[in-house]
Design an enzyme around this catalytic site. Sequence first.
Site, PDB file in Angstrom:
ATOM      1  N   CYS A   7      82.775 -50.736   5.089  1.00 26.12           N
ATOM      2  CA  CYS A   7      84.019 -50.566   5.851  1.00 26.12           C
ATOM      3  C   CYS A   7      84.857 -49.508   5.133  1.00 26.12           C
ATOM      4  O   CYS A   7      84.315 -48.703   4.370  1.00 26.12           O
ATOM      5  CB  CYS A   7      84.752 -51.887   6.029  1.00 26.12           C
ATOM      6  SG  CYS A   7      85.308 -52.673   4.501  1.00 26.12           S
ATOM      7  N   ARG A  13      86.728 -56.395   5.696  1.00 30.41           N
ATOM      8  CA  ARG A  13      85.600 -56.643   6.598  1.00 30.41           C
ATOM      9  C   ARG A  13      84.253 -56.710   5.893  1.00 30.41           C
ATOM     10  O   ARG A  13      83.507 -57.694   6.040  1.00 30.41           O
ATOM     11  CB  ARG A  13      85.553 -55.564   7.700  1.00 30.41           C
ATOM     12  CG  ARG A  13      86.713 -55.635   8.671  1.00 30.41           C
ATOM     13  CD  ARG A  13      86.809 -54.369   9.510  1.00 30.41           C
ATOM     14  NE  ARG A  13      87.204 -53.212   8.699  1.00 30.41           N
ATOM     15  CZ  ARG A  13      87.324 -51.986   9.158  1.00 30.41           C
ATOM     16  NH1 ARG A  13      87.052 -51.726  10.428  1.00 30.41           N
ATOM     17  NH2 ARG A  13      87.710 -50.994   8.368  1.00 30.41           N
ATOM     18  N   ASP A 123      89.970 -53.460  12.216  1.00 25.54           N
ATOM     19  CA  ASP A 123      90.504 -53.490  10.856  1.00 25.54           C
ATOM     20  C   ASP A 123      91.659 -54.499  10.807  1.00 25.54           C
ATOM     21  O   ASP A 123      92.686 -54.299  11.461  1.00 25.54           O
ATOM     22  CB  ASP A 123      90.991 -52.087  10.496  1.00 25.54           C
ATOM     23  CG  ASP A 123      91.456 -52.000   9.053  1.00 25.54           C
ATOM     24  OD1 ASP A 123      91.645 -53.056   8.427  1.00 25.54           O
ATOM     25  OD2 ASP A 123      91.633 -50.868   8.568  1.00 25.54           O
TER      26      ASP A 123
HETATM   27  P1  4NP Z   1      88.695 -52.959   5.202  1.00 24.37           P
HETATM   28  O1  4NP Z   1      90.280 -53.009   5.452  1.00 24.37           O
HETATM   29  O2  4NP Z   1      88.265 -51.540   5.509  1.00 24.37           O
HETATM   30  O3  4NP Z   1      88.169 -53.933   6.198  1.00 24.37           O
HETATM   31  O4  4NP Z   1      88.494 -53.354   3.768  1.00 24.37           O
HETATM   32  C1  4NP Z   1      91.162 -52.120   4.833  1.00 24.37           C
HETATM   33  C2  4NP Z   1      91.605 -52.393   3.574  1.00 24.37           C
HETATM   34  C3  4NP Z   1      92.507 -51.525   2.960  1.00 24.37           C
HETATM   35  C4  4NP Z   1      92.958 -50.415   3.635  1.00 24.37           C
HETATM   36  C5  4NP Z   1      92.506 -50.149   4.902  1.00 24.37           C
HETATM   37  C6  4NP Z   1      91.604 -51.004   5.510  1.00 24.37           C
HETATM   38  N1  4NP Z   1      93.902 -49.563   3.017  1.00 24.37           N
HETATM   39  O5  4NP Z   1      94.361 -48.625   3.693  1.00 24.37           O
HETATM   40  O6  4NP Z   1      94.215 -49.741   1.832  1.00 24.37           O
END
Ligand code: 4NP
Length: 157
Positions: A7, A13, A123
């Site tokens: 991800c 995720r 997300d």
């Molecule tokens: P992930 O969610 O891609 O599902 O781990 C996110 C976690 C952090 C961030 C964006 C999406 N961020 O911008 O820090």
Amino acid sequence: MKVLMVCLGNICRSPLAEGILRHKAIEQGLNWQIESAGTGAWHVGQAPDPRSQKVAKGHGIDISKQRAQQFSPYHLEIFDKIFAMDSSNYQDIIRHAKTTAEKEKVSLIMNLVEPAMNKAVPDPYYDDSLYEVVYEMLNEACEQIIANSDINRDESI
Ligand code: 4NP
């Protein structure tokens, strides 16, 4: 079988996807290598987001020991299957593919459930209400990964 879940941050995720698939693989007695990674580097070394840990725990899965790593082109060489959560992750991965074989290892995870629909796992980082939705989506997809491996096993008999 070596499976990588990818991800953006590797804290929401893909750690859930890793935990769910590992849980199912162990249940089936499958000795798979399962990891996850983020295309971004912001959270490298961190444990999964507490909200992901909580939803996993609610389903009997402990993901607290996982630590975030950044996706690297090397992953395209060593993993058999790489599952992206959304099309942005997918594009970020395949632009590093050096061969057709490497490119073919990569797919959008929800295409396992709804083929060719290119549906994203949303997300949940800015929306607490999405964690359970994400869990259910990934649980269905991981169920499919295990079911597909059963087909492969039957064919090899
Ligand atoms: P992930 O969610 O891609 O599902 O781990 C996110 C976690 C952090 C961030 C964006 C999406 N961020 O911008 O820090």
